[in-house]
Design a protein around this motif. Sequence first.
Motif, PDB file in Angstrom:
ATOM      1  N   ILE A  87      -5.798  -1.002  -0.085  1.00 21.21           N
ATOM      2  CA  ILE A  87      -4.668  -1.383   0.771  1.00 21.21           C
ATOM      3  C   ILE A  87      -4.040  -0.083   1.270  1.00 21.21           C
ATOM      4  CG2 ILE A  87      -2.486  -2.633   0.959  1.00 21.21           C
ATOM      5  CD1 ILE A  87      -3.346  -4.348  -1.399  1.00 21.21           C
ATOM      6  N   GLU A  88      -4.059   0.109   2.582  1.00 21.52           N
ATOM      7  CA  GLU A  88      -3.605   1.359   3.164  1.00 21.52           C
ATOM      8  C   GLU A  88      -2.092   1.529   3.061  1.00 21.52           C
ATOM      9  OE1 GLU A  88      -5.270  -0.974   4.740  1.00 21.52           O
ATOM     10  OE2 GLU A  88      -7.290  -0.161   5.120  1.00 21.52           O
ATOM     11  N   GLY A 114       0.799  -1.222   0.000  1.00 21.35           N
ATOM     12  CA  GLY A 114       0.000   0.000   0.000  1.00 21.35           C
ATOM     13  C   GLY A 114       0.833   1.275   0.000  1.00 21.35           C
ATOM     14  N   GLU A 115       0.242   2.325  -0.493  1.00 21.99           N
ATOM     15  CA  GLU A 115      -1.177   2.510  -0.751  1.00 21.99           C
ATOM     16  C   GLU A 115      -1.534   2.046  -2.165  1.00 21.99           C
ATOM     17  OE1 GLU A 115      -3.969   6.135   0.252  1.00 21.99           O
ATOM     18  OE2 GLU A 115      -3.061   6.466  -1.723  1.00 21.99           O
ATOM     19  N   LYS A 127       1.379  -4.205   3.830  1.00 25.47           N
ATOM     20  CA  LYS A 127       1.826  -5.129   2.795  1.00 25.47           C
ATOM     21  C   LYS A 127       1.034  -6.422   2.890  1.00 25.47           C
ATOM     22  CE  LYS A 127       6.657  -3.552   2.612  1.00 25.47           C
ATOM     23  NZ  LYS A 127       8.080  -3.987   2.710  1.00 25.47           N
ATOM     24  N   LEU A 128       0.512  -6.843   1.770  1.00 30.45           N
ATOM     25  CA  LEU A 128      -0.161  -8.141   1.708  1.00 30.45           C
ATOM     26  C   LEU A 128       0.778  -9.130   1.021  1.00 30.45           C
ATOM     27  CD1 LEU A 128      -3.840  -7.215   0.711  1.00 30.45           C
ATOM     28  CD2 LEU A 128      -2.909  -7.654   2.991  1.00 30.45           C
TER      29      LEU A 128
END
Length: 388
Positions: free
Chosen positions: A360-361, A349-350, A365-366
Amino acid sequence: MRTRQPFSLSRRQVLRGLLATSAFGLTVKLGACADSSAGGGGSADNLVMGFVYVGPRDDYGYNQAHAEGHDHASTLAGVTTVEEANVPETTAVQESIRSMIDLDGASVIFATSFGYFDPHVLALAAEYPDVQFFHCGGLYQEGVHPENVGSYFGYIDEAQYVAGVVAAHASNSKRLGFIAAKPIPQVLRNINSFTLGARSIDPSVTTQVIFTGDWSLPVREAEAANSMADQGVDVLTCHVDSPKVIVETAERRGIFSSGYHANQVDLAPTGYLTGAEWNWAGVYEQYVQMIQEGKTLMNGGIPHLVRGGLQEEFLKLSPYGPAVSEEAKKAADTAKAQIVSGELVIYNGEIKDNRGNVVIETGKKLEQTAMELEQMNWLVEGVSGNVG
């Protein structure tokens, strides 16, 4: 080792014919009982594995990638394989798999198509508790699904991200096209990662998406490809079962293509850039090794949910085509190395969706294992198209 190739008649047809006689019908019922208690009839030195494909094994796409994995597995010591192609996502797949278990003694089944999972694999797993069922793409839920069911898939969006880097370098119009079957999470993830890869090179790049509605609709795929070419799109990629029509159409129209599932360079020797390919051979070999060591889904030796990416060699990039510049190769190789090392996290993110909402802020992290990615229902900024 021996490999059984598909019959000229389908296994479903053979089984129906055999069951037409009451004597053989009784034999099959008794045999099914024996197989269920003995793990499908396989033994330590003769592992029988069945593979089922929804389309032809030479489709230049999804089914061919699995068939190539099957072909490698068939060469391994102590392994016998049986396969059937063109099996629809209906009760027909249950008939095919039953015949592999009851007639061929299969103790391991690889059901490769998305729609096989629910209800078909789940129903068969309950019917044959000692047979191991491995489904490609299904989301196994502990405590909900049978313990003899496993799910395997790859983070092929990593390869799509790298392919997007190459596409951005090749595109003059800065307009990319993505032809997709259905807006399910795995497909959306590929569209978004491809676009994020392209926009890491040039934030002005956009991706137009057309959903055809099903995995194999060659006429609609050709129409979509031609429509995009007419609108100035100069790089096409896709997520359908067979990219053949799309890649060939791009070549005829004089635009670039990026492949998927398998290597399609033979179909577009001029405009093929690269592609996101599966490497199922390595995955199936790992399963064989675990099973031959005595590990199973039921005893906990084999994980119920198996995922891997470039680092685990679940996937690979097609060799670069002649239109790929040295600059593009360097950028793509760098991105790939950073993904493998963990330095590059695609969903960092963002990040906004294509409606301007933050999905995703900043600072979040995803990683690839994040369940949010398995449930993706949005398109990233820069994509023209709708999920619903």
